[in-house]
Design an enzyme around this catalytic site. Structure first.
Site, PDB file in Angstrom:
ATOM      1  N   PRO A  22     126.431  59.370  76.846  1.00  0.00           N
ATOM      2  CA  PRO A  22     127.224  58.622  75.862  1.00  0.00           C
ATOM      3  C   PRO A  22     128.646  59.165  75.722  1.00  0.00           C
ATOM      4  O   PRO A  22     128.901  60.357  75.920  1.00  0.00           O
ATOM      5  CB  PRO A  22     126.432  58.810  74.558  1.00  0.00           C
ATOM      6  CG  PRO A  22     125.029  59.111  75.007  1.00  0.00           C
ATOM      7  CD  PRO A  22     125.175  59.878  76.286  1.00  0.00           C
ATOM      8  N   PHE A  23     129.542  58.255  75.390  1.00  0.00           N
ATOM      9  CA  PHE A  23     130.942  58.570  75.105  1.00  0.00           C
ATOM     10  C   PHE A  23     131.660  59.185  76.306  1.00  0.00           C
ATOM     11  O   PHE A  23     132.607  59.951  76.150  1.00  0.00           O
ATOM     12  CB  PHE A  23     131.064  59.480  73.866  1.00  0.00           C
ATOM     13  CG  PHE A  23     130.331  58.947  72.675  1.00  0.00           C
ATOM     14  CD1 PHE A  23     130.746  57.787  72.043  1.00  0.00           C
ATOM     15  CD2 PHE A  23     129.175  59.567  72.222  1.00  0.00           C
ATOM     16  CE1 PHE A  23     130.058  57.271  70.955  1.00  0.00           C
ATOM     17  CE2 PHE A  23     128.475  59.064  71.142  1.00  0.00           C
ATOM     18  CZ  PHE A  23     128.920  57.910  70.505  1.00  0.00           C
ATOM     19  N   ARG A  24     131.177  58.865  77.498  1.00  0.00           N
ATOM     20  CA  ARG A  24     131.763  59.345  78.756  1.00  0.00           C
ATOM     21  C   ARG A  24     131.710  60.866  78.896  1.00  0.00           C
ATOM     22  O   ARG A  24     132.455  61.469  79.651  1.00  0.00           O
ATOM     23  CB  ARG A  24     133.192  58.818  78.941  1.00  0.00           C
ATOM     24  CG  ARG A  24     133.254  57.282  78.856  1.00  0.00           C
ATOM     25  CD  ARG A  24     134.471  56.696  79.476  1.00  0.00           C
ATOM     26  NE  ARG A  24     134.549  56.895  80.917  1.00  0.00           N
ATOM     27  CZ  ARG A  24     133.863  56.201  81.839  1.00  0.00           C
ATOM     28  NH1 ARG A  24     133.001  55.268  81.455  1.00  0.00           N
ATOM     29  NH2 ARG A  24     134.021  56.431  83.116  1.00  0.00           N
ATOM     30  N   LEU A  25     130.776  61.485  78.181  1.00  0.00           N
ATOM     31  CA  LEU A  25     130.558  62.929  78.297  1.00  0.00           C
ATOM     32  C   LEU A  25     129.454  63.158  79.322  1.00  0.00           C
ATOM     33  O   LEU A  25     128.375  63.670  79.024  1.00  0.00           O
ATOM     34  CB  LEU A  25     130.208  63.530  76.931  1.00  0.00           C
ATOM     35  CG  LEU A  25     131.278  63.338  75.846  1.00  0.00           C
ATOM     36  CD1 LEU A  25     130.803  63.909  74.517  1.00  0.00           C
ATOM     37  CD2 LEU A  25     132.587  64.004  76.280  1.00  0.00           C
ATOM     38  N   HIS A  26     129.750  62.742  80.554  1.00  0.00           N
ATOM     39  CA  HIS A  26     128.739  62.708  81.602  1.00  0.00           C
ATOM     40  C   HIS A  26     128.298  64.104  82.032  1.00  0.00           C
ATOM     41  O   HIS A  26     128.995  65.090  81.814  1.00  0.00           O
ATOM     42  CB  HIS A  26     129.283  61.946  82.814  1.00  0.00           C
ATOM     43  CG  HIS A  26     129.852  60.617  82.466  1.00  0.00           C
ATOM     44  ND1 HIS A  26     129.160  59.665  81.743  1.00  0.00           N
ATOM     45  CD2 HIS A  26     131.065  60.071  82.725  1.00  0.00           C
ATOM     46  CE1 HIS A  26     129.909  58.594  81.583  1.00  0.00           C
ATOM     47  NE2 HIS A  26     131.076  58.816  82.165  1.00  0.00           N
TER      48      HIS A  26
END
Length: 196
Positions: free
Chosen positions: A171-175
């Site tokens: 989520p939230f591009r916190l890959h």
């Protein structure tokens, strides 16, 4: 090294999941090569084998990728499984597979694909579709109902990874990015996490 720490086991598990969820060609990957002076090129290929020795794909050796790999035997692969929100990057040197391995895989291909390997002058200009269809018809007549040997200009390459990166959507591009590295086949893998 446990299965969790083994990048080949991790890759095999991810590929098995992709085979259940991807609608087409879960073994498709982007192959990047480069000319001797460093100009890159990329195209899609199908992975035909993966084990602790590396990642195997097959091609016409006279194609652009075949010529580039002969001149600069290093490559990268990128798998993207949209249904799983995952991807894998692989980088390393390449070497031709053995003739025995290439022969065995070639013999497993559908007859039409084997004839196509003889008929196609891959990556070279095509006068028109008719020229390819004529070549297929000519080779079909030549081989008749007999065996179709592997063409001398057709074989496989094995990429022996020095880097394997597993990317997972978060989520939230916190890959999540987990990278395995080693400098040679004989060394153990080192792992590190990267910022997304």
């Amino acid at each position: 090294m446990s299965d969790v720490e083994d990048p080949f086991a991790r890759f095999a598990a991810w590929l098995a999941e992709a085979e259940k969820s991807e609608p087409n060609d879960p073994n498709a990957c982007c192959l990047a090569t480069a000319t001797p002076d460093g100009r890159p090129s990329a195209r899609m290929v199908l992975l035909k084998g993966a084990d602790s020795r590396g990642f195997v794909f097959y091609t016409n050796l006279e194609s652009r990728k075949g010529r580039e790999l002969a001149a600069n035997p290093h490559a990268a692969l990128c798998f993207h499984w949209k249904s799983l929100l995952r991807s894998v990057r692989v980088e390393g040197p390449v070497a031709r597979v053995s003739d025995e391995e290439a022969d065995a895989y070639f013999a497993s291909r559908p007859r039409g694909s084997r004839i196509g390997a003889w008929a196609s002058k891959q990556s070279r200009p095509l006068e028109g579709r008719w020229a390819l269809e004529k070549a297929v018809a000519d080779w079909t007549i030549k081989f008749g109902a007999g065996e179709i040997p592997r063409p001398p200009h057709w074989s496989g390459f094995r990429l022996s990874p020095r880097v394997i990166e597993f990317w997972r959507d978060r989520p939230f591009r916190l890959h999540e990015r987990l990278v395995y590295r080693r400098d040679s086949e004989d060394e153990p893998w080192r792992t590190e996490l990267l910022y997304p």
